[in-house]
Structure formats: structure tokens, C-alpha cells
Write a protein that holds these residues in place. Sequence first.
Motif, PDB file in Angstrom:
ATOM      1  N   VAL A  33       0.840  -1.202   0.000  1.00 18.08           N
ATOM      2  CA  VAL A  33       0.000   0.000   0.000  1.00 18.08           C
ATOM      3  C   VAL A  33       0.872   1.248   0.000  1.00 18.08           C
ATOM      4  N   GLN A  34       1.937   1.229   0.793  1.00 17.66           N
ATOM      5  CA  GLN A  34       2.800   2.399   0.874  1.00 17.66           C
ATOM      6  C   GLN A  34       3.556   2.653  -0.427  1.00 17.66           C
ATOM      7  N   ALA A  35       3.692   1.614  -1.272  1.00 14.34           N
ATOM      8  CA  ALA A  35       4.401   1.759  -2.546  1.00 14.34           C
ATOM      9  C   ALA A  35       3.460   2.079  -3.705  1.00 14.34           C
ATOM     10  N   MET A  36       2.145   1.937  -3.499  1.00 16.60           N
ATOM     11  CA  MET A  36       1.182   2.087  -4.596  1.00 16.60           C
ATOM     12  C   MET A  36       0.386   3.382  -4.453  1.00 16.60           C
ATOM     13  N   ASN A  37      -0.070   3.912  -5.582  1.00 20.00           N
ATOM     14  CA  ASN A  37      -0.930   5.087  -5.535  1.00 20.00           C
ATOM     15  C   ASN A  37      -2.390   4.684  -5.712  1.00 20.00           C
ATOM     16  N   SER A  38      -3.280   5.640  -5.593  1.00 15.66           N
ATOM     17  CA  SER A  38      -4.715   5.337  -5.633  1.00 15.66           C
ATOM     18  C   SER A  38      -5.128   4.755  -6.984  1.00 15.66           C
ATOM     19  N   LYS A  39      -4.489   5.210  -8.074  1.00 19.10           N
ATOM     20  CA  LYS A  39      -4.839   4.685  -9.395  1.00 19.10           C
ATOM     21  C   LYS A  39      -4.473   3.211  -9.505  1.00 19.10           C
ATOM     22  N   ASP A  40      -3.275   2.838  -9.004  1.00 21.84           N
ATOM     23  CA  ASP A  40      -2.866   1.426  -9.006  1.00 21.84           C
ATOM     24  C   ASP A  40      -3.881   0.573  -8.247  1.00 21.84           C
ATOM     25  N   LEU A  41      -4.276   1.057  -7.104  1.00 22.56           N
ATOM     26  CA  LEU A  41      -5.186   0.294  -6.251  1.00 22.56           C
ATOM     27  C   LEU A  41      -6.578   0.190  -6.863  1.00 22.56           C
ATOM     28  N   GLY A  61      -8.507  -2.515   1.210  1.00 20.41           N
ATOM     29  CA  GLY A  61      -9.324  -3.724   1.297  1.00 20.41           C
ATOM     30  C   GLY A  61      -9.183  -4.657   0.112  1.00 20.41           C
ATOM     31  N   LYS A  62      -9.251  -4.115  -1.090  1.00 16.88           N
ATOM     32  CA  LYS A  62      -9.170  -4.988  -2.268  1.00 16.88           C
ATOM     33  C   LYS A  62      -7.782  -5.608  -2.402  1.00 16.88           C
ATOM     34  N   LEU A  63      -6.744  -4.823  -2.134  1.00 18.38           N
ATOM     35  CA  LEU A  63      -5.389  -5.378  -2.183  1.00 18.38           C
ATOM     36  C   LEU A  63      -5.236  -6.499  -1.160  1.00 18.38           C
ATOM     37  N   PHE A  64      -5.711  -6.268   0.063  1.00 12.96           N
ATOM     38  CA  PHE A  64      -5.597  -7.301   1.095  1.00 12.96           C
ATOM     39  C   PHE A  64      -6.332  -8.574   0.688  1.00 12.96           C
ATOM     40  N   GLN A  65      -7.546  -8.428   0.165  1.00 14.39           N
ATOM     41  CA  GLN A  65      -8.307  -9.611  -0.245  1.00 14.39           C
ATOM     42  C   GLN A  65      -7.594 -10.372  -1.362  1.00 14.39           C
ATOM     43  N   LYS A  66      -7.010  -9.656  -2.290  1.00  9.18           N
ATOM     44  CA  LYS A  66      -6.280 -10.304  -3.381  1.00  9.18           C
ATOM     45  C   LYS A  66      -5.102 -11.107  -2.828  1.00  9.18           C
TER      46      LYS A  66
END
Length: 588
Positions: A498-506, A556-561
Motif C-alpha cells: 500500500v505504501q508503494a502504490m498510488n490510488s490509481k494502481d489500487l 481492502g481490495k489489495l488485502f483480499q487479493k
Amino acid sequence: MGVRRLQTFLERHCPEACYEVSIYDIAEEYRQQFNCEPVIVVDGSCCFRSIYEGLDWVCGGQYKEYVQKVTHFFECFEAINVKLVVYFDGATQESKRPVWVSRRLQSMEKAHAVFDALSKGQAVQRIDPELYVLPAGAGNTMSTLSKDRCMVRRSLKECDEEIASYAEKNKCFAILAQDSDFVIYQSGAKYYLSAENLDLTRMTTLVYDQKALARHLQLNVSDLPIFASLMGNDFISADDLRPFHSLLTGRQRHQAYAAVLVRKVAEYIWSLPKGNDLFLYLGQLSYEVFRTRHRAEDLQKSILSYGRIINEPVRPVDSRCKNWDQIMCLAHVNYVTMVHPSYVYNILRKLPFEMSTALEDCRTSIPPSAAALRQMRQRIYGVALREYPQDSEEDLAVDEWCMCGPQSLNGPLKVTAILPPENSPKLLDLWVNDSDEMKREKFKLLSWIGSAHLSDTKLGEFPHQLISATCILSYLYHDAGILHDWEVKVFASTVVDVQAMNSKDLSLIYLKKVDVRGVQLATLFTRAITHLVLANSICGTPVSSEWTRHPQLFDGKLFQKLYLEKRIKPKQGNFQHFQQICEAILTG
């Protein structure tokens, strides 16, 4: 909250009192008329859901994307040169506790329905939006961002009362909220604007017109407080009024019931005494409405709550101890200006600690977040109340109203504080002393609150962006005993990614299904972040506030993935940071 059925009536049956306006146009009209900057007072809590709309709410929260939406909200008002003042709720008034409990239980049923659907394999996108439960950290995210964009205030009493009072005192031209009580208040602003119907693209919304409503009902504006009381509000339950309403309407229950009821209540009020004479009649009115004279006081409180309120709440002085009064003075300032989370001052005032309903299933073996995080709260209470002027041992206990299941809100749970080590710094030193030695002491105290496993860990030597996650995961793994080893690694991977990604990536992450246990754990983790924010504030903010916020710790979506893949190492984040978190928790 607000007046029962009034918003429905206004929007469906009273077009002269509910119509669309251009915020730009009415602001310009105000500017030209009064030659001053137009100010809107915003009920921040009413905006959480409408601003979050469109983001996933099942997986645990899309916080970096929410930051973009909140930022856009403020930019839209800045673009038309309208100043905002944002108010946020403080503690629930005990007179409204029954209504609070009822709504928390309704939300629990919605949350359980979501888990039932997920357990049957229903796709996330097909979950009924009526079951919506706001992600646990959304409110904190908006309130934190608001402080960077405009003046913010937190209410000491009723938030809507303080908003109306501020608007009147400062001649603000509008209130933006979603609480029909604002149609009733005898003080406030010229316009009451709907937060729910706000269109940021066109900068339009609905206005609810108090004077037009009174004309439509053939009432005086001064009659509206008794009208609200007999419709049902936060003081007079609509359930208690049901026999009276049935008597007025002849037990009619159809699509236009709201319109019929509103008109019948208004007709009933036509025959009541006016002004001060009404208060002399409240005993008889109570008998007519409730078949008992004992509700006259409730009616009086309800009517008076809508009166002209222009006095600022005053901080009570505690004369028992000069040191404690100094603590309370600083805590009061930090509360109102939102330097501290609201819980800090509320704990010091011995107000109940509240945890609302979140997206979790209270019927499973995973403990609800309120129960799982209780020991962390007990340590927080210990740091906060150690210097409290005690009359009895009960002074080191806090009443909790925390959702843990159907029976958990039958009454408050008295939770005893766990005192910190005797040589720990006192509150004023923690809050005002920023020496290097004191910083080390702050980190030691934060480690003690976070997890017994971290007692020998030199937490202050960690990069600040890792400290919150390390405390939370250590607590959930060691103290609460909930997480498996691989789940710790998935959470650690989520944090560094999360700290390495921006909102668009997420935003590009797509999920068709989720893991039900993963949804529970997401809520537990995001609720634990809120606890960590409180612990960090109590300890004098040893961790930079930026790194205690949800957008830097979870998606949330990153964690679920990652959870579905059982991915135990990060994809994009700093692998060394990932190892540092895991080693602090899973070794030793």
C-alpha cells in the motif's frame, strides 16, 4: 437521526419546501447582499457515506481512493470561493442512548446479512447496497483530511445543536447536513442544504425550506418543535408514538402514509395552546398522546432542544486536583480543535467508550473487534486515568458500549484499566515534553500498550511507517491469539505494498469473490488502527501522525487479493521493511 418521516414527506409530497438550488448561485447572491465571504457549516458525519459512494465497502475500505474523493469535495467548494467549517460528532448523549442502541442492532442485522450472502458465494458486486456498512476507518480519514483544508470543530454536546448555534452566531449562509432536525431548529442559517443529494459536478443540491414547510402545514415556525416531538425524534421514540399515530390516521398503512401522518399531526397541533401556554398544557398533552402524564418532561426536553442555542459549551473545572485540571484544560483544547481523537478527552471525562457496528459477523468463532481489542483499551485507560483524582477503585474503570453481539448492548460493560509501569511518564510530560529522552519513554509506553511481546523491542528505532503495523499485528498475533503466521505475512505484505502504490494502481484491482474470514480480519485490522491512533495520541504522538492513518496502512481490495493468493511476501513494497515487521512479530 432527526424527525421521523419528515425527509420522506419533504422530498415526495412538499415540493415548495424541497427544491434544487445551485450552490454557486445562492452563494453569489449572499456575497452581493452582505458583501462578505459565504460560509457553509458542514456536518462532517453526514458526508462520510455520500463521499465514499462508488468505492468498495465489503473488503475493508479503499482509503487512498477515499482520500482522492474527500480532496475533490473540498476543491469543489474552493473553486466557487465558498468557505467550509466542518463539525464532527463527539460523544453520544445518554438521553439518546436507546436510539443509538436500536440503530446499532439494526446495523448488526445488515452486517450478518452481508456475511450470509458472501458465505453462499455471492459476488461482491451483487451484494445489496441497502446492506451498506461504512468501512471502519472512513470517518477518521475524512476528519484528518478536513483539518488540512479548513477549520474543524468537534462537538462537546449535540453536534446538530452546536452547528445551528455556530451558524447563527457567525451569520453563516448555509448548513450542509442530512438531519431533518435542521428544518426544525429555531436558530441556524438561511439555507439547510442536503448532503445526500449533493452533486459536485454541477454544484447543486436540494434545499429544505423551513418557512415553506410551516406554511404548507398551516403552522407557525414556532410550532415546528412540538410537531417534531409528535412525529418522533431522538427524544421521543416513534415506537412510543405508534398508538397515537394509529389513532390519528385510522391505522392507514399505504404508500402515502408519511403524507397522511404529517398532515394529521399538523391538524392535531392546530388546536394546541401556543407559546408558553403549551408548556402548561404538557401534562394533559402527555396523557392524550401516551395515556400517562409522566412523559410531560420528555416532551418539554424535546421542544426545548430546538430552541435558540447561542452559548458555547463550557469546559467544567475539576477543583479536586490542580494537576488534573491542567490535564483537562489541554485535553479540552485538543479535543475541540481535533488535535487528539475524541476518545482521549472522553476517557478523561469518564464518559462511556463507544464502538459502533462494523462489517463483522458476531456469530462466528472470530471475536468481534470490540472484544478482541479490549485489552489494548484497558492499557490505554491505564495511561489516561492513572492520575485521575480517585474516590474509589471504580474511578479506574470505564463504561463501554461496544457492539459484540445481540446481547452486548443491554447495558454498559464496566472495564477496569490496566496501569502502566510505575516509572512511566505522566500525561502532561507525554504531551508537552519532546526531549530525546522523553521520546524514548514515549516509544516504551506505546510498545507496552501495543503488545506484551514488544516489551524488549526497540520500537523507536523502526522506520515510522512500520511501527503502527508492527504494534497491531503483534497484538493480534500474540495478545489476542487470532492471526496465523501466514496471515501476519499477508498483512505485512499489504502494508508495504500500500505504501508503494498510488490510488490509481489500487483502483485497478478487480475482485469477484472474497474470503469470509478475510473480511472479518480486515475489519479487525482497521479497527485496530483506530485504537493505535488513540494510543499514539495518549503517549504524546511518538509516531508521526501520517504513519498512523488508514490510507498508509491498508487497502481492502489489495488485502483480499493477497489473502486469496496466500501471498506471504510483497509484490511492490520494500522487502526489507516486510522482513522487519515479520521478524519483530514471528521471532523471539
